[in-house]
Design a protein around this motif. Structure first.
Motif, short mmCIF file in Angstrom:
data_model
loop_
_atom_site.label_atom_id
_atom_site.label_comp_id
_atom_site.label_asym_id
_atom_site.label_seq_id
_atom_site.Cartn_x
_atom_site.Cartn_y
_atom_site.Cartn_z
N UNK A 166 0.83 -1.20 0.00
CA UNK A 166 0.00 0.00 0.00
C UNK A 166 0.86 1.26 0.00
N UNK A 167 1.93 1.24 0.77
CA UNK A 167 2.84 2.40 0.82
C UNK A 167 3.51 2.63 -0.53
N UNK A 168 3.97 1.57 -1.16
CA UNK A 168 4.65 1.71 -2.46
C UNK A 168 3.67 2.19 -3.52
N UNK A 169 2.49 1.59 -3.57
CA UNK A 169 1.52 1.97 -4.61
C UNK A 169 1.13 3.44 -4.47
N UNK A 184 11.78 3.83 -2.08
CA UNK A 184 12.12 3.49 -0.70
C UNK A 184 12.17 4.75 0.17
N UNK A 185 12.80 5.80 -0.36
CA UNK A 185 12.97 7.03 0.40
C UNK A 185 11.64 7.70 0.72
N UNK A 191 12.25 -3.02 -0.47
CA UNK A 191 11.44 -2.29 -1.43
C UNK A 191 11.34 -2.99 -2.78
N UNK A 192 12.44 -3.61 -3.26
CA UNK A 192 12.40 -4.25 -4.59
C UNK A 192 11.54 -5.52 -4.57
#
Length: 305
Positions: free
Chosen positions: A34-37, A52-53, A62-63
């Protein structure tokens, strides 16, 4: 939360605080997914380091998270040095999830239906202890019947089932009743000896109900300790059905021979049996049940004494 309400909730979340991502988690996202999207949704195109940052997901993770989203079709990889990433537009994301959920529900329905149908075919035999539980099970069998109910029943039980039987008849379920006692159930096909004092004829009184040819419940009129049998076993149902058919056959035959009238007594019934026994050369060694035979003869002897 329904899928139809997700768009509004997701829009409000993306415009507000990043920490409140429960709506995506309820749609199957992990917390990091959810955070990445949402980070990519806000920033359009980013490389892994930037994701990531800005998302707060550790670079060591992250990957892996990005690759999961790529495999699901939620994130698009733009090959380069380094690779860049952009998210699927949220309208398409929601439509994708909606379609996926619809497919999953259809598949689950098909699988569960097959499991339920398989279970219906199991020829299990279950003991039921106590008259109250027995009556509850009989009522359920009658209420679930779709096409036909066949019963061999005594009035003490029939009175407790009359409402359920009447409702079944109103559903166009065919109801056939064999009885020793007078029976009045409008809409049912009744085969009865019409014996007013029939309870004096037998040392036990058995009730049998067969519904739709695949459910059977059998038991003697009893009390809280009585044991009844509920089953889908084909052999037991066949035996129960055969007994009712034979009882109906003899009732019709005795009626056709005018051995009994419309209103009968236990005396006249025993006399009719004696006529048939002599006619067909049947004695006590050939009766289906010595206990019934002896009970009836003892009853007859006591009446004469």
């Amino acid at each position: 939360m329904s899928i139809d309400n997700t768009s509004a909730v997701l829009y409000n979340v993306l415009g507000g605080i990043m920490e409140h991502l429960e709506c995506l988690e309820r749609l199957g996202f992990s917390s990091n997914e959810a955070k990445v999207y949402t980070t990519l949704l806000k920033n359009k195109v980013l490389n892994g380091y930037e994701v990531a940052k800005l998302s707060g997901v550790a670079r060591s993770l992250v990957y892996e998270v990005i690759n999961r989203l790529v495999s699901k079709g939620y994130v698009i990889r733009l090959d380069g040095t380094p690779n860049f990433y952009k998210c699927l537009p949220y309208e398409q994301l929601l439509e994708h999830i909606k379609q996926q959920n619809s497919n999953n529900l259809a598949e689950a329905e098909s699988i569960l239906k097959n499991i339920a149908n398989d279970n219906c075919q199991n020829e299990y035999v279950m003991n039921i202890v106590g008259q109250d539980k027995y009556l509850a099970q009989v009522k359920e069998v009658i209420d679930n019947a779709q096409s036909e109910i066949s019963m061999s029943v005594w009035n003490s039980t029939l009175q407790l089932l009359e409402q359920n039987i009447t409702q079944a008849i109103k559903r166009n379920v065919k109801v056939y009743i064999f009885a020793f006692q007078p029976v009045k159930i409008e809409g049912a096909t009744v085969f009865s000896y019409n014996i007013d004092d029939a309870e004096q004829l037998f040392p036990y009184r058995r009730n049998t109900v067969v519904a739709d040819g695949n459910e059977c419940i059998i038991g003697e009129v009893g009390d809280a300790k009585s044991v009844y049998v509920y089953t889908r076993n084909h052999a037991i149902m066949s035996l129960a059905t055969d007994e009712m058919v034979l009882n109906i056959f003899w009732q019709k035959y005795i009626k056709s021979q005018q051995l009994l009238q419309h209103n009968n007594s236990s005396d006249s019934f025993i006399k009719a049996l004696q006529v048939l026994a002599n006619r067909f050369e049947i004695d006590e060694n050939m009766t289906k049940n010595h206990a019934v035979y002896n009970f009836q003869h003892l009853f007859d002897k006591n009446k004469k004494d």
